[in-house]
Design a protein around this motif. Structure first.
Motif, mmCIF file in Angstrom:
data_model
loop_
_atom_site.group_PDB
_atom_site.id
_atom_site.type_symbol
_atom_site.label_atom_id
_atom_site.label_comp_id
_atom_site.label_asym_id
_atom_site.label_seq_id
_atom_site.Cartn_x
_atom_site.Cartn_y
_atom_site.Cartn_z
ATOM 1 N N ILE A 295 -82.127 -9.619 59.226
ATOM 2 C CA ILE A 295 -82.939 -9.124 58.013
ATOM 3 C C ILE A 295 -82.440 -9.968 56.855
ATOM 4 C CG2 ILE A 295 -83.102 -6.664 58.635
ATOM 5 C CD1 ILE A 295 -80.995 -6.011 56.462
ATOM 6 N N LEU A 296 -83.340 -10.170 55.760
ATOM 7 C CA LEU A 296 -82.993 -10.585 54.623
ATOM 8 C C LEU A 296 -83.057 -9.799 53.527
ATOM 9 C CD1 LEU A 296 -82.685 -12.801 52.250
ATOM 10 C CD2 LEU A 296 -85.007 -13.391 52.659
ATOM 11 N N GLU A 297 -81.930 -9.647 52.925
ATOM 12 C CA GLU A 297 -82.250 -8.629 51.536
ATOM 13 C C GLU A 297 -81.960 -9.461 50.337
ATOM 14 O OE1 GLU A 297 -80.370 -4.988 48.984
ATOM 15 O OE2 GLU A 297 -79.119 -5.710 50.559
ATOM 16 N N ALA A 298 -83.387 -9.532 49.772
ATOM 17 C CA ALA A 298 -83.486 -10.509 48.691
ATOM 18 C C ALA A 298 -83.265 -9.906 47.377
ATOM 19 C CB ALA A 298 -85.200 -11.049 48.576
ATOM 20 N N GLY A 299 -82.227 -10.294 46.632
ATOM 21 C CA GLY A 299 -81.668 -9.572 45.579
ATOM 22 C C GLY A 299 -80.922 -8.261 45.886
ATOM 23 N N CYS A 300 -79.796 -8.861 46.435
ATOM 24 C CA CYS A 300 -78.633 -7.896 46.943
ATOM 25 C C CYS A 300 -77.858 -7.012 46.161
ATOM 26 C CB CYS A 300 -78.191 -8.404 48.167
ATOM 27 S SG CYS A 300 -76.867 -9.635 47.607
ATOM 28 N N VAL B 222 -87.897 -8.564 55.658
ATOM 29 C CA VAL B 222 -87.243 -8.767 54.321
ATOM 30 C C VAL B 222 -87.255 -7.565 53.332
ATOM 31 C CG1 VAL B 222 -87.665 -10.215 52.240
ATOM 32 C CG2 VAL B 222 -88.120 -11.090 54.215
ATOM 33 N N THR B 223 -86.305 -6.964 52.693
ATOM 34 C CA THR B 223 -86.199 -5.874 51.719
ATOM 35 C C THR B 223 -86.306 -6.524 50.322
ATOM 36 O OG1 THR B 223 -83.864 -5.593 51.630
ATOM 37 C CG2 THR B 223 -85.171 -4.274 53.373
ATOM 38 N N LEU B 224 -87.103 -5.811 49.639
ATOM 39 C CA LEU B 224 -87.316 -6.338 48.202
ATOM 40 C C LEU B 224 -87.399 -5.140 47.550
ATOM 41 C CD1 LEU B 224 -87.860 -9.229 46.619
ATOM 42 C CD2 LEU B 224 -90.263 -8.802 47.004
ATOM 43 N N ILE B 225 -86.155 -4.594 47.092
ATOM 44 C CA ILE B 225 -86.012 -3.177 46.468
ATOM 45 C C ILE B 225 -85.377 -3.477 45.062
ATOM 46 C CG2 ILE B 225 -84.888 -1.153 46.913
ATOM 47 C CD1 ILE B 225 -84.891 -1.774 49.821
ATOM 48 N N LEU C 286 -90.500 -5.155 53.016
ATOM 49 C CA LEU C 286 -90.514 -3.608 52.639
ATOM 50 C C LEU C 286 -90.116 -3.772 51.201
ATOM 51 C CD1 LEU C 286 -88.487 -2.472 55.596
ATOM 52 C CD2 LEU C 286 -90.796 -2.456 55.307
ATOM 53 N N PHE C 287 -91.056 -3.150 50.453
ATOM 54 C CA PHE C 287 -91.042 -3.347 48.863
ATOM 55 C C PHE C 287 -90.833 -1.942 48.397
ATOM 56 C CE2 PHE C 287 -93.071 -3.046 44.922
ATOM 57 C CZ PHE C 287 -92.653 -4.187 44.120
ATOM 58 N N ARG C 288 -90.071 -1.729 47.165
ATOM 59 C CA ARG C 288 -89.769 -0.607 46.542
ATOM 60 C C ARG C 288 -89.489 -1.086 45.161
ATOM 61 N NH1 ARG C 288 -88.591 5.150 47.871
ATOM 62 N NH2 ARG C 288 -87.702 6.236 45.920
ATOM 63 N N ASP C 289 -89.957 -0.522 44.078
ATOM 64 C CA ASP C 289 -89.860 -0.934 42.709
ATOM 65 C C ASP C 289 -90.662 0.147 41.700
ATOM 66 O OD1 ASP C 289 -88.664 -2.673 40.650
ATOM 67 O OD2 ASP C 289 -89.218 -4.189 42.010
ATOM 68 N N TYR C 290 -90.366 -0.119 40.455
ATOM 69 C CA TYR C 290 -90.908 0.744 39.288
ATOM 70 C C TYR C 290 -92.427 0.794 39.296
ATOM 71 C CZ TYR C 290 -85.795 0.520 37.961
ATOM 72 O OH TYR C 290 -84.655 0.318 37.746
#
Length: 268
Positions: A82-87, A153-156, A185-189
């Protein structure tokens, strides 16, 4: 208590909220906006200097919310990359590595200080993860990760901190390391989240884009904007919906409307 619903309808504003947003039309000066862009890394570094590892809670909800981490395996003990982009400081990374022993994680962050906190964490092991500093809008991920090698990829809560004009560069960068057929996988405001309504009129940078007191910035996504952003870089939409939560404090009779966008986009 907390109430939650998912769907494609944006949150409906109260008349007072609508009036407040209609009044907030004055933008921060261009000079200050350019300064914020130039000092973005410094401001996030100072954020982590002030808050160290104490600001965000560990995100033990990740595997619950993103069943994809289990679903994308072809067999039970399959190793996933996995890649956590912005960890950040690892609030999502370490719970995930603890819960799932068959994961190797790449993790990167804009802030050198955040990366140092990850490396100092007692759970950090080079056998299980590789963490590095990276500006996702301009540093090539291929310098640290092989092409087409990542399963998820998680982009949270990351893209919202980036200028809307540069968001596509992040998605383009991630695309190169993601395996075909695999997902971001994306989660944001989301639009009209409580945090958006709390900004004063002097904090507005552009449409749905604001600056906090500490100089860090936050964008609030609409479903349509996010969909266009991903599709323009070649991704296919799998899921893209608002998660609306209302946190109720009965003692103080407070209702706090939280709105997030939770989505999944696939590389064909």
């Amino acid at each position: 208590g907390t109430f939650q619903k998912k769907g494609h309808s944006a949150r409906v504003l109260s008349p007072e909220e609508a009036e407040k947003l209609a009044k907030d039309q004055v933008l921060v000066s261009e000079f200050k906006q350019l300064k914020l862009e130039k000092e973005a890394q410094k401001n996030w570094d100072l954020f982590y200097k002030r808050n160290s590892t104490n600001f965000f809670k560990d995100r033990h909800w990740t595997t619950r919310e993103f069943q994809e981490l289990k679903a994308c395996r072809e067999f039970a003990d399959q190793k996933l990359t996995i890649l956590e982009a912005g960890c950040g400081v690892g609030n999502c990374l370490f719970p995930l590595l603890e819960e799932d022993l068959n994961i190797f994680a790449y993790a990167c962050d804009f802030s050198p200080r955040a990366v140092e906190y990850v490396k100092k964490n007692a759970l950090y092991s080079t056998e299980r993860c590789k963490v590095f500093q990276c500006d996702l809008t301009k540093d090539d991920l291929l310098d640290n990760i092989p092409a087409d090698s990542v399963d998820v990829v998680t982009l949270i809560f990351v893209l919202s901190a980036i200028h809307p004009d540069k968001m596509h560069l992040v998605l383009r960068n991630i695309y190169k390391v993601l395996k075909p057929g695999k997902c971001v996988l994306f989660r944001d405001y989301g639009l009209y989240d409580h945090a958006m309504l709390r900004f004063k009129s002097s904090n507005k940078l552009g449409e749905n884009f604001y600056v906090r007191q500490d100089g860090t910035r936050s964008y609030f996504f609409t479903e349509e904007f996010l969909s266009q952003l991903f599709k323009a870089e070649g991704y296919e939409e799998v899921v893209n919906e608002y998660v609306q939560r209302e946190t109720v404090n009965r003692k103080e009779d407070l209702r706090v409307p939280r709105v997030f966008l939770q989505s999944k986009f696939q590389k064909p």
